[in-house]
Structure formats: structure tokens, C-alpha cells
Design a protein around this motif. Structure first.
Motif, mmCIF file in Angstrom:
data_model
loop_
_atom_site.group_PDB
_atom_site.id
_atom_site.type_symbol
_atom_site.label_atom_id
_atom_site.label_comp_id
_atom_site.label_asym_id
_atom_site.label_seq_id
_atom_site.Cartn_x
_atom_site.Cartn_y
_atom_site.Cartn_z
ATOM 1 N N UNK A 178 25.302 30.609 92.158
ATOM 2 C CA UNK A 178 25.254 29.207 92.561
ATOM 3 C C UNK A 178 25.430 28.281 91.361
ATOM 4 N N UNK A 179 24.808 28.634 90.254
ATOM 5 C CA UNK A 179 24.730 27.723 89.122
ATOM 6 C C UNK A 179 25.993 27.705 88.266
ATOM 7 N N UNK A 180 26.649 28.859 88.099
ATOM 8 C CA UNK A 180 27.785 28.957 87.178
ATOM 9 C C UNK A 180 29.073 29.387 87.882
ATOM 10 N N UNK A 181 29.020 30.463 88.656
ATOM 11 C CA UNK A 181 30.238 30.933 89.329
ATOM 12 C C UNK A 181 30.832 29.831 90.191
ATOM 13 N N UNK A 182 29.992 29.001 90.787
ATOM 14 C CA UNK A 182 30.495 27.930 91.647
ATOM 15 C C UNK A 182 31.476 27.026 90.911
ATOM 16 N N UNK A 183 31.254 26.786 89.623
ATOM 17 C CA UNK A 183 32.170 25.944 88.852
ATOM 18 C C UNK A 183 33.563 26.562 88.794
ATOM 19 N N UNK A 184 33.613 27.871 88.626
ATOM 20 C CA UNK A 184 34.907 28.539 88.500
ATOM 21 C C UNK A 184 35.580 28.715 89.860
ATOM 22 N N UNK A 185 34.787 28.790 90.918
ATOM 23 C CA UNK A 185 35.372 28.771 92.261
ATOM 24 C C UNK A 185 35.959 27.398 92.563
ATOM 25 N N UNK A 186 35.272 26.340 92.141
ATOM 26 C CA UNK A 186 35.832 24.998 92.306
ATOM 27 C C UNK A 186 37.151 24.875 91.544
ATOM 28 N N UNK A 187 37.161 25.323 90.306
ATOM 29 C CA UNK A 187 38.393 25.285 89.517
ATOM 30 C C UNK A 187 39.510 26.057 90.212
ATOM 31 N N UNK A 188 39.178 27.223 90.741
ATOM 32 C CA UNK A 188 40.166 28.044 91.443
ATOM 33 C C UNK A 188 40.696 27.319 92.678
ATOM 34 N N UNK A 189 39.807 26.712 93.427
ATOM 35 C CA UNK A 189 40.222 25.965 94.621
ATOM 36 C C UNK A 189 41.160 24.818 94.246
ATOM 37 N N UNK A 190 40.842 24.116 93.174
ATOM 38 C CA UNK A 190 41.679 22.997 92.746
ATOM 39 C C UNK A 190 43.049 23.471 92.243
ATOM 40 N N UNK A 191 43.079 24.583 91.529
ATOM 41 C CA UNK A 191 44.312 25.005 90.896
ATOM 42 C C UNK A 191 45.200 25.873 91.788
#
Length: 320
Positions: A178-191
Motif C-alpha cells: 500500500x505504502x510504496x508499491x502503489x506509487x509504482x502502480x500509479x506510474x505504470x498506469x500513467x505510462x
């Protein structure tokens, strides 16, 4: 230039203090912090030392009444009730992630907020990162074929988060997914595009502790994604990488790098470590918060994007 918006904060832990300091030091043209509520006496003492001109009020309701936009930096269970109260009072909201601890609650909140045209955004700093903007420029020369995401921690919570271990170390609200992986999932969704989970395996300790390992396979806009995470798998406080096609990557939050013909990863000569990059990111975030509050176009993460990320995160965490 329009005048700065009045920013209120509920929750004055690590994230609340970080945003307040950035607002005071780097974003006076965008926001003016006006009030803070945190029930901890220690938080009030820190606020008085850091920003004696910012009022410590006695309730979240009082802060909502004093601001144009409410920044919610509490543990996750309070995110939606506070956001609902602020939106009902006609305020804008800038939320920490995840949206909630319950997916049904998060879905209902997002649907209602979208239907009402609420002014709300979520704190995913990669939406404001110059390094991510550089990655996006490099990506234009690539046809995405495969993505690898890795996160690793010496301990969890990280050393600088130990003051919040009471919830960050627990399965109900915390954990590195929740705390860290979520940031990289957001980045993946955006890119790359819409996320779809294919399989995941999570390891939990005995009791109510948060996860210690994660492996997953996803697709993002049709691109295969492999994800690994673990505690005790590095000597660093925090190590991460987001690597596309084995050719470009974001490493340790702030380093955009390309693989050279010599097989070595290289960042631009002016690359900055995270501690120097963070103020620039926060400055751009707060400019986005001001634009969102005024009802203007902005680059911040939307409620829908945050919900899509949370759907994947909770699906992975449920696979133990």
C-alpha cells in the motif's frame, strides 16, 4: 497570478510536516498554510516550533472551516470521512493514499465524488516528478514490451517511519504494498495504461503483521509486468526500480537512467538524489493543488486513478 489558496492540514505526522515545510519554503505563490489539527500534543509542539504563524486548531471541522483545500494526512481509516466532511463544506481535498481500508467504501466515495464534480486529488508524487517527465520523453522512442518493478527494504517500516509503526507495520492499514508499491502502480498506469492483475503471491508473518514479500504478474495496457518486493532483501533503507524494456528506468525514486551501449546504466549529468529532488516535486504538487482548488486543469492523480491502483493493491494482498 491568482492569490495563493488557503491550505488546511489534518494529520501532522511525517507527511503532514513534509508538505507544510514545502509549502512554507517553496510554494508561497501557490498555497498559504492556515491551520493544522492533530490530536497529539507532540504534533502541536512541532508545529509551534516549525511554523508559529500557522494555527493549531482543536478539531478537523475547525480546520475545514478555515481553509480552501484540506490536505488529509491521517492513517487510512480516516481518509474518506474527512474528505466527505470537507467536500460537504464546499472545500477541495488533497488526500493521502490509499483512499480507504475498505474497497467498497472507496468505490462508493469515488462514484459520489465524480457525480458531484468534487474538486479532489490524491498524493502520488510521481505525477509531479521531473524524473518521470524525463522517462516519458525517453519512452517516446520505445515500443513498450515488458516492465519490471522491484522494491526492497532493509526493515519495514523504513527507519524514518518508525514513529508510525503502530499502523504501518500492521496488516489492516499498513505494509509496503500500500505504502510504496502503489506509487509504482500509479506510474505504470500513467505510462502504459489500464492495470490487470494476473497472479500474485504474498507472504505474511504470524499474527497481524504486514506483508514481508510479494511477487506478482500484471498487464498494463497489454504490456506484461513483473513485480517483486521484499523486506530484509537489501541493506538499504529503501531500494526500488521501474525498468521498461530493459532500456530505461527510474531508480530509487529520483534517478531516471538509460542503458548505454557499454551495458552500464547512466543518469543525466544534472541528476539529483531524492533529498534534492523532493522539494521540486512538492513545489509542483502544490501548484497542482492550487489549480485543482480553483477548479482549473491539473496534473495530480485523480480519485479514479487512485481507486484503480487500490483495486490492484488489495487484490494482491488478498492472495496469501
Amino acid at each position: 497570478m491568482p492569490p495563493p489558496i488557503a491550505l488546511g492540514l489534518v494529520g501532522f505526522g511525517i507527511m503532514g510536516e513534509r508538505l507544510l515545510r514545502a509549502a512554507l519554503a517553496h510554494a508561497a505563490e501557490s498555497v498559504t498554510p492556515v491551520a493544522v489539527f492533530d490530536p497529539s500534543p507532540e504534533a502541536a509542539a512541532r508545529l509551534a516550533a516549525i511554523a508559529p504563524g500557522v494555527r493549531a486548531l482543536g478539531s478537523a471541522e475547525a480546520v475545514i472551516g478555515a481553509c480552501d483545500c484540506l490536505y488529509v494526512a491521517t492513517p487510512p481509516g480516516l481518509h474518506i470521512p474527512l474528505a466527505q466532511a470537507a467536500l460537504a463544506a464546499g472545500r477541495a481535498v488533497f488526500l493521502e493514499k490509499p483512499l480507504a481500508t475498505d474497497l467498497a467504501e472507496a468505490r462508493g466515495f469515488v462514484a459520489a465524488a465524480e457525480a458531484s464534480g468534487a474538486r479532489a486529488a490524491v498524493n502520488f508524487p510521481m505525477a509531479s516528478s521531473p524524473s518521470v517527465a524525463l522517462l516519458a520523453a525517453w519512452q517516446k522512442a520505445l515500443v513498450p514490451e515488458a516492465l519490471e518493478i522491484e522494491v526492497a527494504f532493509a526493515t519495514w517500516p523504513r527507519g524514518w517511519q518508525q514513529g508510525a509503526a503502530g499502523w504501518l507495520a500492521r496488516r489492516a492499514e499498513g505494509g509496503f504494498t500500500r505504502e510504496v508499491v502503489s506509487h509504482f502502480l500509479f506510474l505504470t498506469r500513467r505510462r502504459l495504461g489500464t492495470l490487470a492483475l494476473q497472479e500474485a503471491q504474498v507472504t505474511y508473518p504470524a499474527g497481524d503483521g504486514a506483508e514481508t514479500a510479494l511477487r506478482a504478474r500484471l498487464r498494463a495496457g497489454g504490456v506484461p509486468v513483473t513485480l517483486t518486493g521484499g523486506v530484509g532483501t537489501t541493506t538499504k533503507d529503501d531500494h526500488n526500480s521501474w525498468t521498461l524494456n530493459g532500456a530505461i528506468r527510474l531508480r530509487d525514486w529520483s534517478f531516471a537512467e538509460r542503458l548505454g551501449a557499454d551495458g552500464a546504466w547512466a543518469a543525466p549529468p544534472d541528476a539529483m538524489p531524492n533529498e534534492k529532488m523532493r522539494p521540486l516535486v512538492l513545489q509542483q504538487q502544490l501548484a497542482g493543488v492550487a489549480a485543482m482548488t480553483r477548479g482549473e486543469a491539473h496534473h495530480l492523480a485523480t480519485l479514479r486513478e487512485a481507486l484503480e491502483v487500490q483495486e490492484i493493491v488489495e487484490a494482491m494482498l488478498a492472495t496469501a
